[in-house]
Design a protein around this motif. Structure first.
Motif, PDB file in Angstrom:
ATOM      1  N   GLU A 222       0.813  -1.218   0.000  1.00  0.00           N
ATOM      2  CA  GLU A 222       0.000   0.000   0.000  1.00  0.00           C
ATOM      3  C   GLU A 222       0.850   1.273   0.000  1.00  0.00           C
ATOM      4  O   GLU A 222       0.452   2.298  -0.552  1.00  0.00           O
ATOM      5  CB  GLU A 222      -0.925  -0.006   1.223  1.00  0.00           C
ATOM      6  N   GLN A 223       2.036   1.217   0.642  1.00  0.00           N
ATOM      7  CA  GLN A 223       2.837   2.438   0.787  1.00  0.00           C
ATOM      8  C   GLN A 223       4.306   2.296   0.365  1.00  0.00           C
ATOM      9  O   GLN A 223       4.992   3.294   0.194  1.00  0.00           O
ATOM     10  CB  GLN A 223       2.807   2.902   2.260  1.00  0.00           C
ATOM     11  N   PRO A 455       6.501   4.825   5.729  1.00  0.00           N
ATOM     12  CA  PRO A 455       5.567   4.996   6.860  1.00  0.00           C
ATOM     13  C   PRO A 455       6.202   4.446   8.140  1.00  0.00           C
ATOM     14  O   PRO A 455       7.275   3.839   8.110  1.00  0.00           O
ATOM     15  CB  PRO A 455       4.378   4.134   6.438  1.00  0.00           C
TER      16      PRO A 455
END
Length: 731
Positions: A222-223, A455
């Motif tokens: 996702e990141q 993140p």
């Protein structure tokens, strides 16, 4: 009352010294005051005599007269500057002159400029030496308050004479031997020939290179973007496509588990102060300036504007006594874009450390830094402002704290394979604030990982794989040399040495490689001007002439080891550890050796650039050559020397592709032609530019055309151009 005669290297410096010493009365090519008389050279006024000065038989270039080995090398006054020599000589023999103060550039060649004048004039008056690194009023005053006894520099002069005489013996004899043997204008030298050999080796590596396709795998959660890493080799690529495709198939609908999270706080110091070679590299890379162009701009900033220190330096450090003047220098540069940056440093204690302040690493001159002179940037040209800006920002950057960032490295596991990612968080810009984001961070190294914003993540986390893809690329050959990378190779030619002798490697490191910081720019220009190298875009390519030359030159002359050996011995002479006569006996024997080797060689030289154009002077076929900025036809006969400029690269930009256009002349009509195919007559170009409001006047165009004409009439060749003129060979 007896006076002191001050000899400067150039008129501009001489006038500055005269002003500081209150010498304002003109006196036959000098300026006179109560205690001092100041005169100047125009660079070298005296040089080593040409071979024909020793014996008339040398007027004819003939293999039978080689080697030329004068018993004692003679000095002659350079014809173009003979009047200035007589001016200096007249001042030397004034009865009221009690001593001579040498104020030429503080270095080996500067010492030679003045000492050769004194020797040729037969002057034996006491000598003192001014040794300064900038020509500001303050530096001149301090220098005259601390003059040295001239005898202290006798060994430096000995080393300079040995270098000049050795280059004469090897260069003149080698060049004549090659030229006579092959009836072609060929020259060799212990610096230019190894430089050509390095370029040839690089071109051979490029020709022999075979590209290989490689593969990798990247996955995206996702990141974060993760890159596959081979467990054994640590590489991010594989040459086995089936292996990469199998891995890609195994990754479908799987998760990645974070196996390692490493956070390291790193600090990076500023790149360090400039020496000349580093500055030439950056100017070439950023602005496309040649090494010679950068040096010329630096000379203006040093001599005329007096805002930078002596340019011909190979040190990137300053001494402790210079460090004490930093605040004065900061006040001088507190203008325009530097006002805020310098101001914040003036208001606090300075950060001085061994990364740029070290007496042991300063030789004749310290690094290039701003002077204490008030700066008037409005009086500088665009080129001068650019070079000045590079030096000032580098000077400011070393005084700022290190750049501090947090480096995060991640490792993960998916489908039994390792994956990696990395990111960086800037904690303190430190010295990077000086560059206003001008300087690109060199983050994307050859490790294959690109920096990304990460993140908050911890070991053991599971990341869902949203996408997996096969990446591919091809291995790249070594790059062709540019002027910037050639300067680097000349400075550190160790990887181009056949010998891995530890002492040779050490010597080349200590002596600064091929040539000196002061001569590399001239050597590169010489190789372009003698049509041994040509430029294609920014790339440097050898000509057929150069490749043939390498097959005909004695093996020793192609190796950087020869320069290492010479410079090591010259350094010992300068320190008084080796006698001048010992070195010159070795050079004598070496010169005889290379002449015999050339005589015995059975190689053949053939012009590979003959055209169908006949020379209008002698009727022989002309050679097509590419100069650095122009395409030319040059007569193959060295005695004739006729040449014609076919086209010249201009600063006029193509309206279609915006690249520089070439100007061609045919039948009196001048036309701009671009590589993209665009053509425009000069008259139409002028009309268009005037309509666009570019302000190109007829005067500007005429000045440009006159410059072209003047350049076309200048000698084609190198430092041996005069020596080569008027030679007679047996046909």
């Amino acid at each position: 009352m007896m006076k002191s005669l001050v000899i400067a290297e150039k008129p501009s410096v001489g006038r500055d010294i005269a002003r500081v010493l209150h010498c304002s009365k003109p006196s036959g090519g000098a300026l006179e005051g109560d205690k001092y008389v100041v005169t100047w050279a125009l660079g070298h006024l005296v040089t080593l005599a040409d071979p024909e000065e020793y014996d008339k038989k040398y007027q004819k270039w003939d293999m039978a007269t080689l080697p030329m080995m004068p018993e004692k090398m003679q000095l002659v006054v350079i014809r173009q500057t003979a009047r200035q020599y007589q001016t200096v000589k007249t001042q030397l023999y004034r009865k009221d002159i009690g001593e001579v103060i040498i104020a030429t550039d503080a270095g080996r060649e500067g010492e030679l400029v003045a000492r050769w004048i004194l020797e040729k004039a037969g002057c034996h008056k006491p000598i003192k030496r001014l040794w300064i690194s900038s020509v500001t009023d303050k530096a001149i005053k301090e220098g005259f308050a601390h003059l040295s006894d001239g005898r202290k520099y006798q060994h430096l002069y000995d080393a300079a004479v040995c270098r000049a005489e050795a280059d004469w013996l090897v260069g003149m004899n080698g060049t004549r031997a090659l030229t006579c043997k092959h009836n072609a204008q060929l020259s060799c030298g212990r610096v230019q020939t190894p430089t050509i050999a390095m370029i040839a080796r690089r071109e051979q590596q490029i020709r022999a290179f075979q590209a290989q396709e490689y593969y990798g795998v990247q996955i995206q959660d996702e990141q974060i973007r993760w890159t596959w890493q081979d467990e054994k080799s640590g590489s991010y690529r594989t040459f086995a496509r089936d292996r990469a495709e199998k891995l890609l198939g195994d990754l479908k609908c799987r998760q990645l588990t974070v196996t390692e999270v490493k956070e390291n706080k790193s600090s990076v110091l500023s790149p360090g102060l400039y020496d000349l070679t580093e500055l030439q590299r950056d100017a070439s890379r950023m602005f496309g300036y040649s090494a010679k162009q950068t040096l010329n701009i630096m000379q203006q900033l040093y001599e005329r504007h007096k805002v930078l220190t002596y340019p011909r330096t190979d040190s990137r450090y300053i001494s402790k006594d210079v460090a004490e003047t930093i605040k004065e220098r900061l006040r001088a540069i507190s203008i325009g874009p530097y006002k805020k940056l310098a101001g914040s440093l003036i208001m606090q204690p300075l950060r001085l450390n061994k990364s740029f302040v070290d007496d042991k690493k300063v030789s004749d001159h310290h690094a290039i830094i701003p002077t204490e002179q008030f700066v008037q940037m409005e009086k500088m040209s665009t080129e001068e402002r650019r070079i000045y800006d590079l030096v000032v920002r580098r000077f400011l950057s070393v005084l700022y704290p290190p750049c501090i960032y947090m480096q995060t490295s991640l490792k993960g596991e998916a489908a039994g394979q390792n994956f990696a990612a990395k990111g960086k968080v800037m904690l303190d810009q430190g010295w990077r604030v000086v560059y206003d984001r001008q300087q690109e961070e060199e983050d994307d190294r050859e490790d294959g990982l690109k920096e990304q914003n990460l993140p908050s993540i911890k070991k053991g986390d599971h990341r869902e794989i949203l996408k997996a893809e096969l990446t591919r690329g091809k291995t790249k050959p070594p790059a062709y040399f540019t002027e910037a990378t050639l300067l680097s190779a000349m400075e550190n030619p160790v990887k181009y040495m056949d010998s891995r002798d530890a002492q040779m490697v050490k010597t080349l490191g200590e002596t600064g490689g091929l040539g000196t910081v002061a001569t590399r720019a001239d050597i590169i220009e010489k190789l372009f001007n003698s049509f041994l190298m040509e430029k294609r875009g920014n790339e440097i390519h050898l000509t057929g002439k150069a490749r043939q030359l390498l097959s005909l030159v004695p093996e020793d002359l192609k190796k950087p080891e020869l320069t290492a050996d010479w410079e090591m011995k010259l350094s010992r002479i300068a320190k008084g550890e080796m006698k001048r006569d010992v070195f010159m006996k070795e050079i004598d024997a070496y010169t005889r050796e290379i002449v015999e080797e050339i005589k015995a060689d059975d190689g053949v030289f053939r012009h590979d650039n003959l055209t169908s154009h006949k020379c209008p002077v002698c009727g022989k076929r002309m050679l097509a050559v590419n100069g650095k900025q122009a395409k030319m036809l040059v007569c193959q006969d060295r005695e004739c020397g006729h040449r014609e400029v076919i086209s010249r690269v201009t600063n006029a930009r193509c309206p279609n592709c915006h690249k520089k256009m070439e100007m061609y002349e045919k039948g009196g009509e001048k036309t701009f032609i671009c590589k993209c195919g665009y053509k425009e007559r000069l008259s139409a170009f002028q009309a268009r530019r005037e309509k666009e409001g570019a302000g190109v006047s007829k005067k500007d165009v005429q000045r440009y055309l006159n410059k072209q004409k003047k350049e076309a009439q200048e000698p084609v060749n190198n430092a041996f151009a005069q020596a080569l003129a008027g030679i007679k060979l047996d046909k």
